[in-house]
Design a protein around this motif. Structure first.
Motif, mmCIF file in Angstrom:
data_model
loop_
_atom_site.group_PDB
_atom_site.id
_atom_site.type_symbol
_atom_site.label_atom_id
_atom_site.label_comp_id
_atom_site.label_asym_id
_atom_site.label_seq_id
_atom_site.Cartn_x
_atom_site.Cartn_y
_atom_site.Cartn_z
ATOM 1 N N ARG A 228 -14.261 23.831 18.302
ATOM 2 C CA ARG A 228 -14.369 22.272 18.522
ATOM 3 C C ARG A 228 -15.908 21.546 18.924
ATOM 4 N NH1 ARG A 228 -9.406 19.807 22.336
ATOM 5 N NH2 ARG A 228 -7.796 21.011 21.073
ATOM 6 N N ILE A 229 -16.727 22.752 18.815
ATOM 7 C CA ILE A 229 -18.298 22.311 19.111
ATOM 8 C C ILE A 229 -18.723 22.021 17.925
ATOM 9 C CG2 ILE A 229 -19.312 24.419 18.404
ATOM 10 C CD1 ILE A 229 -20.913 24.301 21.230
ATOM 11 N N TYR A 230 -18.201 21.940 16.569
ATOM 12 C CA TYR A 230 -18.632 21.472 15.501
ATOM 13 C C TYR A 230 -18.235 20.221 14.993
ATOM 14 C CZ TYR A 230 -20.406 26.273 14.457
ATOM 15 O OH TYR A 230 -20.953 27.537 14.157
ATOM 16 N N GLU A 231 -16.844 19.723 15.584
ATOM 17 C CA GLU A 231 -16.345 18.617 15.192
ATOM 18 C C GLU A 231 -17.172 17.322 15.442
ATOM 19 O OE1 GLU A 231 -13.287 18.044 13.750
ATOM 20 O OE2 GLU A 231 -13.343 20.062 13.857
ATOM 21 N N GLY A 232 -17.524 16.594 14.289
ATOM 22 C CA GLY A 232 -18.393 15.449 14.541
ATOM 23 C C GLY A 232 -19.652 15.558 14.670
ATOM 24 N N ASN A 233 -20.264 17.018 14.677
ATOM 25 C CA ASN A 233 -21.659 17.154 14.432
ATOM 26 C C ASN A 233 -22.258 16.176 13.307
ATOM 27 O OD1 ASN A 233 -22.229 20.641 15.220
ATOM 28 N ND2 ASN A 233 -21.124 18.982 16.420
ATOM 29 N N SER A 234 -23.778 15.728 13.604
ATOM 30 C CA SER A 234 -24.168 14.673 12.800
ATOM 31 C C SER A 234 -25.263 15.434 12.037
ATOM 32 C CB SER A 234 -24.800 13.567 13.627
ATOM 33 O OG SER A 234 -25.698 13.923 14.463
ATOM 34 N N VAL A 235 -26.057 16.359 12.504
ATOM 35 C CA VAL A 235 -26.973 17.041 11.753
ATOM 36 C C VAL A 235 -26.925 18.339 11.350
ATOM 37 C CG1 VAL A 235 -29.724 17.634 11.859
ATOM 38 C CG2 VAL A 235 -28.776 15.428 12.788
ATOM 39 N N LEU B 62 -30.295 16.916 25.593
ATOM 40 C CA LEU B 62 -29.729 17.565 26.580
ATOM 41 C C LEU B 62 -29.357 19.092 25.838
ATOM 42 C CD1 LEU B 62 -27.363 15.398 28.849
ATOM 43 C CD2 LEU B 62 -29.569 16.365 29.307
ATOM 44 N N ALA B 63 -29.624 20.295 26.360
ATOM 45 C CA ALA B 63 -29.342 21.587 26.014
ATOM 46 C C ALA B 63 -28.122 21.888 26.791
ATOM 47 C CB ALA B 63 -30.268 22.339 26.111
ATOM 48 N N VAL B 64 -26.802 22.096 26.042
ATOM 49 C CA VAL B 64 -25.554 21.998 26.609
ATOM 50 C C VAL B 64 -24.846 23.301 26.328
ATOM 51 C CG1 VAL B 64 -23.169 20.699 27.168
ATOM 52 C CG2 VAL B 64 -25.201 19.371 26.365
ATOM 53 N N GLU B 65 -24.392 23.956 27.426
ATOM 54 C CA GLU B 65 -23.703 25.231 27.331
ATOM 55 C C GLU B 65 -22.305 24.941 27.507
ATOM 56 O OE1 GLU B 65 -22.558 29.370 29.573
ATOM 57 O OE2 GLU B 65 -24.677 28.574 29.959
ATOM 58 N N LEU B 66 -21.322 25.368 26.540
ATOM 59 C CA LEU B 66 -20.095 24.830 26.681
ATOM 60 C C LEU B 66 -19.177 26.106 26.510
ATOM 61 C CD1 LEU B 66 -20.103 21.579 24.472
ATOM 62 C CD2 LEU B 66 -19.933 21.771 27.228
ATOM 63 N N SER B 67 -18.038 26.350 27.517
ATOM 64 C CA SER B 67 -17.486 27.604 27.167
ATOM 65 C C SER B 67 -16.115 27.002 26.416
ATOM 66 C CB SER B 67 -16.753 27.861 28.761
ATOM 67 O OG SER B 67 -15.682 26.880 29.332
ATOM 68 N N SER B 68 -15.187 28.078 26.121
ATOM 69 C CA SER B 68 -13.899 27.625 25.576
ATOM 70 C C SER B 68 -13.102 26.854 26.183
ATOM 71 C CB SER B 68 -13.312 29.172 24.967
ATOM 72 O OG SER B 68 -13.144 29.722 26.237
ATOM 73 N N TYR B 69 -13.035 27.089 27.560
ATOM 74 C CA TYR B 69 -12.074 26.127 28.443
ATOM 75 C C TYR B 69 -12.747 24.801 28.238
ATOM 76 C CZ TYR B 69 -11.381 30.717 30.866
ATOM 77 O OH TYR B 69 -10.943 32.189 31.353
ATOM 78 N N GLN B 70 -14.007 24.627 28.449
ATOM 79 C CA GLN B 70 -14.444 23.224 28.449
ATOM 80 C C GLN B 70 -14.252 22.717 27.109
ATOM 81 O OE1 GLN B 70 -18.436 24.548 29.781
ATOM 82 N NE2 GLN B 70 -18.307 23.485 31.564
ATOM 83 N N LEU B 71 -14.359 23.378 26.091
ATOM 84 C CA LEU B 71 -14.117 22.797 24.646
ATOM 85 C C LEU B 71 -12.592 22.507 24.651
ATOM 86 C CD1 LEU B 71 -16.479 25.015 22.832
ATOM 87 C CD2 LEU B 71 -16.670 22.520 22.792
ATOM 88 N N HIS B 72 -11.817 23.339 25.213
ATOM 89 C CA HIS B 72 -10.256 22.714 24.838
ATOM 90 C C HIS B 72 -9.998 21.431 25.372
ATOM 91 C CE1 HIS B 72 -5.843 23.885 25.007
ATOM 92 N NE2 HIS B 72 -6.029 23.176 26.210
ATOM 93 N N TRP B 73 -10.680 21.034 26.621
ATOM 94 C CA TRP B 73 -10.419 19.913 27.146
ATOM 95 C C TRP B 73 -11.340 18.839 26.803
ATOM 96 C CZ3 TRP B 73 -5.836 20.323 29.177
ATOM 97 C CH2 TRP B 73 -5.247 21.154 29.606
ATOM 98 N N ALA B 74 -11.948 18.869 25.847
ATOM 99 C CA ALA B 74 -13.132 17.976 25.376
ATOM 100 C C ALA B 74 -12.910 17.384 24.024
ATOM 101 C CB ALA B 74 -14.347 18.527 25.493
ATOM 102 N N PRO B 75 -11.723 16.757 23.850
ATOM 103 C CA PRO B 75 -11.299 16.373 22.281
ATOM 104 C C PRO B 75 -12.360 15.290 21.659
ATOM 105 C CG PRO B 75 -9.976 15.283 23.858
ATOM 106 C CD PRO B 75 -10.864 16.376 24.528
ATOM 107 N N SER B 76 -12.835 14.538 22.401
ATOM 108 C CA SER B 76 -13.697 13.468 21.674
ATOM 109 C C SER B 76 -15.282 13.902 21.598
ATOM 110 C CB SER B 76 -13.679 12.180 22.290
ATOM 111 O OG SER B 76 -14.092 12.172 23.704
ATOM 112 N N LEU B 77 -15.538 14.903 21.915
ATOM 113 C CA LEU B 77 -17.110 15.433 22.060
ATOM 114 C C LEU B 77 -17.536 15.491 20.806
ATOM 115 C CD1 LEU B 77 -19.455 16.714 23.123
ATOM 116 C CD2 LEU B 77 -18.350 19.101 22.727
ATOM 117 N N ARG B 78 -18.894 14.749 20.458
ATOM 118 C CA ARG B 78 -19.292 14.784 19.160
ATOM 119 C C ARG B 78 -20.821 14.939 19.220
ATOM 120 N NH1 ARG B 78 -14.716 15.256 18.331
ATOM 121 N NH2 ARG B 78 -13.537 13.757 17.037
ATOM 122 N N ALA B 79 -21.053 16.341 19.313
ATOM 123 C CA ALA B 79 -22.673 16.494 19.320
ATOM 124 C C ALA B 79 -23.446 16.360 18.231
ATOM 125 C CB ALA B 79 -22.648 18.033 19.667
ATOM 126 N N HIS B 80 -24.813 16.168 18.561
ATOM 127 C CA HIS B 80 -25.694 15.965 17.340
ATOM 128 C C HIS B 80 -25.524 17.212 16.810
ATOM 129 C CE1 HIS B 80 -29.859 16.617 15.801
ATOM 130 N NE2 HIS B 80 -30.049 15.365 15.981
#
Length: 474
Positions: free
Chosen positions: A212-219, A167-185
Motif C-alpha cells: 500500500r505504500i506505493y499506491e498513488g506515489n507521484s515520483v 517528512l521522512a515517514v516510517e510505516l509498519s504493515s499495521y499502519q498501512l493496513h489502516w491507511a487506505p487514502s495515503l498517497r506518498a511523494h
C-alpha cells in the motif's frame, strides 16, 4: 470523509486503544471539536492514569471494554496494533462506519501546501533507513523530521505549529493496513519476509499491506533488486503517471537503479543519460556501520532523497552525520581480541540472517520467543560462519534442532534458563568458545519478552555483561 474539510464539531469518534497513537489521536480530535470516546482492552494502573488525563479534557474513556462499539459512533480511529478481526471493527463495518488508523487521520488532517511524505516500510531496516533519510534531508538544508513509527508523532507533525519542507515517514504493515487514502511523494519497501502473520492472516495479506505504500506515489517507487517480491508490489501498484520504479542493489546498478561500484555508492536513476552515466553519491566507508544490510538501507534512503531532488553532496554528508540507534549491530567492546556486537533489534530470522552475513567467524548468541518462526533456512545460510552458538530463552530448542540438522559440527551451549541473569552466563560461555579475531554476535532471531521487557533491555543486559567481562581483562 475528508479531513481538514470535515466539520468535526460534535462528530462522534471512537478511538480504539490508549498508548502512543491513541492518546494523541484523542487529544487532536477533541481539540477539533469531536465528541471522543476512547475504548481500551486493558484496565491496569497505567491505563487508569492515562484515562484520568484524557478525562480532564472532557474525553470519555471506557477501560476493559475494547470489544463494544459505542452507540452512534460515526468514525473509528484505531491504534495500529489492533487486529482487523476484533469485534469492535466487525461491528463498525456492519454499521457502515469507516475505520482509520492514526496515519490515515494524520494524512487527512494535513493542511494546504503540507509537506510531502517520503515513506519507508519493510520487514527490517525501516527505522535506520528513515533516520538516514532524515539526516540526508537535513544535510540538504531542508526542514524535516523522522516521523511515523519513530521520532515525532505524525499527528503532531501535521497539526503542530512547526512547519516542514518534507517528512521522512516510517510505516509498519499495521499502519498501512489502516491507511487506505495515503498517497506518498515516493515510497520504499526495503524487504519482505514472514512476520506478523498472526495479525495479517497470511504472507499474501502481509505483503499486500506493505505494498500500500506505493499506491498513488507521484515520483518514485523504490524497491530492493535482491528481493523480487518488492518489485512485484511496484508492478501491482496504481501510481500517478510518470512515477518511476527505482531499484537499489549491493551490486553494480543498471539504469534506474542505485548501487555500489568499487566501494562507491552510485546513482544511475536520477541523472541525465542514465544508460551511460552514473553519479557518485558517497563511499561505503561513509555508512555507519558499513555492513551489507546497512549499505542497502543507505541506498534506499539515498534513492528517496534523490527522488525529492537532493544533491549528491547532501547524501554523502547526511550519511556521514548519521549515528545508528542503540542495539542495531552496535559494537560494544573488544575483549581479548574478540569483538562483541549487540544486535538485540534482530527480533526475527530475516534480521538475524542479515546480521550474521556481516561477520565471520561468529559465536552466535540466540533465542527468545520464536513467534511461530522456523530456523532451518537461517541456520543453513549461516552455518559456515559459526564458530559456536550459545542458546537462551523459551524457544531455544527450535534453534538447537535446526543446528543439529544443518550445522551438526558447530558446538552448542544450551543454557536452560530464562532469568535475566542468563545473559551474563551467555556472554561468558561465548567468550569461552571464541578465538581472537572472532565476533560474538547477539542477534537473537527472536522476541525478548520471555526474559526482558523489550529488546532494548535485552541489549543493555548484553552490554553490561560484556563490560563486566572487559573489566576483568583490564
Amino acid at each position: 470523509m475528508g479531513g481538514r474539510e470535515v466539520n468535526w464539531q460534535g462528530k462522534r469518534v471512537t478511538v480504539a486503544g490508549l498508548g502512543v497513537s491513541g492518546i494523541p489521536a484523542a487529544r487532536v480530535l477533541h481539540g477539533l471539536g469531536a465528541e471522543v470516546t476512547v475504548v481500551n482492552d486493558g484496565d491496569d494502573e497505567r491505563a487508569r492514569a492515562q484515562a484520568a488525563e484524557l478525562e480532564k479534557l472532557g474525553v470519555t474513556v471506557r477501560l476493559g471494554d475494547g470489544a463494544t462499539l459505542p452507540e452512534a459512533t460515526e468514525l473509528v480511529v484505531t491504534a495500529p496494533g489492533w487486529k482487523p478481526d476484533k469485534p469492535l471493527f466487525l461491528a463498525a463495518e456492519a454499521a457502515g462506519v469507516e475505520i482509520w488508523g492514526d496515519v490515515e487521520l494524520a494524512w487527512r488532517l494535513r493542511g494546504p501546501g503540507a509537506a510531502p511524505w517520503l515513506a519507508v516500510t519493510g520487514t527490517n531496516g525501516k527505522t535506520t533507513t528513515v533516520r538516514m533519510l532524515a539526516s540526508i534531508l537535513a544535510a540538504a538544508g531542508l526542514r524535516t523530521a523522522a516521523v511515523g513509527n519513530i521520532g515525532v508523532s505524525l499527528l503532531d507533525a501535521v497539526t503542530g505549529e512547526e512547519t516542514y519542507d518534507v517528512l521522512a515517514v516510517e510505516l509498519s504493515s499495521y499502519q498501512l493496513h489502516w491507511a487506505p487514502s495515503l498517497r506518498a511523494h515516493s515510497g520504499a519497501v526495503l524487504n519482505l519476509a514472514p512476520d506478523h502473520l498472526d495479525w495479517h492472516g497470511s504472507m499474501a495479506a502481509y505483503a499486500a499491506d506493505k505494498g500500500r505504500i506505493y499506491e498513488g506515489n507521484s515520483v518514485a517507487c523504490v524497491y530492493n533488486v535482491a528481493d523480487p517480491a518488492t518489485e512485484d508490489l511496484v508492478r501491482a501498484a496504481d501510481v500517478e503517471e510518470g512515477c518511476r520504479a527505482i531499484g537499489f542493489t549491493l551490486g553494480t546498478p543498471g539504469p534506474s537503479q542505485l548501487g555500489v561500484v568499487d566501494g562507491i555508492l552510485v546513482d544511475r536513476a536520477f541523472v541525465e543519460n542514465r544508460r551511460e552515466r552514473a553519479q557518485e553519491l558517497a563511499h561505503v566507508s561513509d555508512v555507519n556501520p558499513p555492513v551489507p544490510h546497512n549499505i542497502a538501507n543507505a541506498l534506499a534512503a539515498a534513492a528517496l532523497a534523490r527522488a525529492y531532488g537532493v544533491e549528491p553532496a547532501a547524501v554523502r554528508d547526511g550519511l556521514r552525520a548519521f549515528r545508528p540507534d542503540p542495539h542495531r549491530i552496535e559494537r560494544v567492546a573488544e575483549v581479548a581480541g574478540v569483538t562483541y556486537i549487540d544486535d538485540s533489534k534482530a527480533t526475527n530470522t530475516h534480521a538475524a540472517e542479515a546480521s550474521l552475513a556481516a561477520y565471520d567467524p561468529i559465536v552466535w548468541i540466540a533465542g527468545g520467543l520464536a513467534k511461530g518462526a522456523t530456523f532451518d533456512e537461517l541456520v543453513g545460510a549461516s552455518a559456515k560462519r559459526l564458530r559456536g552458538v550459545v542458546l537462551i530463552g523459551k524457544d531455544r530448542a527450535l534453534i538447537r534442532e535446526a543446528l543439529a540438522r544443518h550445522a551438526p559440527e558447530v558446538p552448542v551451549v544450551d543454557l536452560d534458563r530464562t532469568d535475566t541473569g542468563a545473559m551474563s552466563a551467555a556472554v561468558r560461555e561465548a567468550a569461552r568458545l571464541a578465538q581472537p579475531g572472532d565476533t560474538v554476535l547477539m542477534a537473537p532471531a527472536c522476541a525478548s519478552m520471555d526474559m526482558f521487557v523489550n529488546y532494548n533491555k535485552r541489549g543493555e543486559a548484553f552490554a553490561d555483561a560484556v563490560h563486566a567481562l572487559a573489566a576483568e581483562h583490564a
